[in-house]
Design a protein around this motif. Structure first.
Motif, short mmCIF file in Angstrom:
data_model
loop_
_atom_site.label_atom_id
_atom_site.label_comp_id
_atom_site.label_asym_id
_atom_site.label_seq_id
_atom_site.Cartn_x
_atom_site.Cartn_y
_atom_site.Cartn_z
N THR A 231 0.86 -1.18 0.00
CA THR A 231 0.00 0.00 0.00
C THR A 231 0.90 1.24 0.00
OG1 THR A 231 -0.15 -0.20 2.40
CG2 THR A 231 -1.96 -1.13 1.13
N ASP B 180 -4.53 5.63 -0.50
CA ASP B 180 -5.58 5.29 -1.46
C ASP B 180 -5.07 4.40 -2.59
OD1 ASP B 180 -4.01 7.13 -2.80
OD2 ASP B 180 -5.72 8.21 -3.66
N ARG B 181 -3.99 3.64 -2.32
CA ARG B 181 -3.39 2.83 -3.39
C ARG B 181 -3.05 1.43 -2.93
NH1 ARG B 181 -0.19 7.30 -6.92
NH2 ARG B 181 -1.95 8.72 -6.82
N ILE B 182 -3.22 0.51 -3.87
CA ILE B 182 -2.80 -0.88 -3.69
C ILE B 182 -1.90 -1.21 -4.86
CG2 ILE B 182 -3.55 -3.30 -3.57
CD1 ILE B 182 -6.36 -2.16 -2.74
N PRO C 249 -12.36 2.48 -8.97
CA PRO C 249 -10.92 2.67 -8.91
C PRO C 249 -10.29 2.74 -10.30
CG PRO C 249 -11.62 0.95 -7.39
CD PRO C 249 -12.80 1.29 -8.26
N THR D 16 -3.65 0.08 -8.18
CA THR D 16 -5.05 0.46 -8.05
C THR D 16 -5.14 1.73 -7.21
OG1 THR D 16 -5.77 -1.83 -8.19
CG2 THR D 16 -7.33 -0.27 -7.24
N GLU D 17 -5.70 2.79 -7.81
CA GLU D 17 -5.92 4.06 -7.12
C GLU D 17 -7.41 4.11 -6.77
OE1 GLU D 17 -3.86 7.46 -9.07
OE2 GLU D 17 -3.29 5.91 -10.53
N THR D 18 -7.70 4.03 -5.47
CA THR D 18 -9.09 3.90 -5.02
C THR D 18 -9.79 5.23 -4.77
OG1 THR D 18 -8.42 3.78 -2.71
CG2 THR D 18 -8.54 1.69 -3.93
N LYS E 31 -8.93 6.03 1.47
CA LYS E 31 -8.39 4.97 2.33
C LYS E 31 -9.48 3.95 2.66
CE LYS E 31 -5.84 4.35 6.70
NZ LYS E 31 -6.39 3.03 6.96
N ARG F 238 -9.86 1.61 -0.27
CA ARG F 238 -8.65 0.77 -0.31
C ARG F 238 -8.75 -0.34 0.72
NH1 ARG F 238 -3.17 2.35 2.48
NH2 ARG F 238 -4.51 1.68 4.19
#
Length: 158
Positions: free
Chosen positions: A5, A9-11, A104, A123-125, A128, A131
């Motif tokens: 992460t 807001d990202r995976i 996303p 992946t930009e969600t 948080k 995510r």
């Protein structure tokens, strides 16, 4: 496979495949092949629609092993053959106006490592909360299953 992460807001999913980049990309982008890996081992992919171009739309539907139908769709924002695909991904929920949801933003980057390939799926969600919801959904097991199938399929094309 590694899941990190890098921001709230990202995976980021990173996986190396023992297969050449052009074959991994082909498995990722050919509807008949996507149908064989998208559901992982959690069911059967029943529908794969892909218009692989900027502005094109996609939709995948799977039937889970317990009989539930699950759909995802989105729009391709950028397509660089054998290199990168940027696309939105919306989980289809009953009662939700699907056209009002962006979902996303995913960026799949394919990098050659000799005869191997590194896939980075960012992946930009947008939040948080989303995510964390995705991470807590059990997606890791499903993604791992998908990645194993992608590698098997890519190697079967050699």
């Amino acid at each position: 496979m590694e899941i990190t992460t890098p921001a709230d807001d990202r995976i980021l999913i990173t996986r190396e495949f023992d297969a050449p980049k052009h074959l991994v990309y082909r498995v990722w982008t050919t509807p008949e092949l996507v149908k064989r890996w998208w559901a992982g081992r959690r069911g059967t992919t029943t529908k794969v629609e892909m218009d692989l171009r900027p502005g094109g739309r996609w939709r995948f539907v799977l039937e889970t092993n317990d009989g539930a139908e699950v759909g995802f769709h989105g729009e391709y924002r950028e397509v660089v053959p054998d290199e990168k695909i940027v696309y939105t991904e919306v989980f289809e929920m009953p009662g939700v106006d699907l056209d009002s949801v962006d979902g996303p933003l995913n960026t799949a980057t394919f990098t050659a490592l000799g005869d191997r390939t590194r896939l980075e799926l960012l992946t930009e969600t947008g939040s948080k909360e989303l995510r964390d919801m995705i991470l807590e959904s059990g997606m890791e097991v499903g993604v791992q299953e998908q990645m194993v199938l992608i590698e098997e399929l890519a190697n079967s094309l050699r």
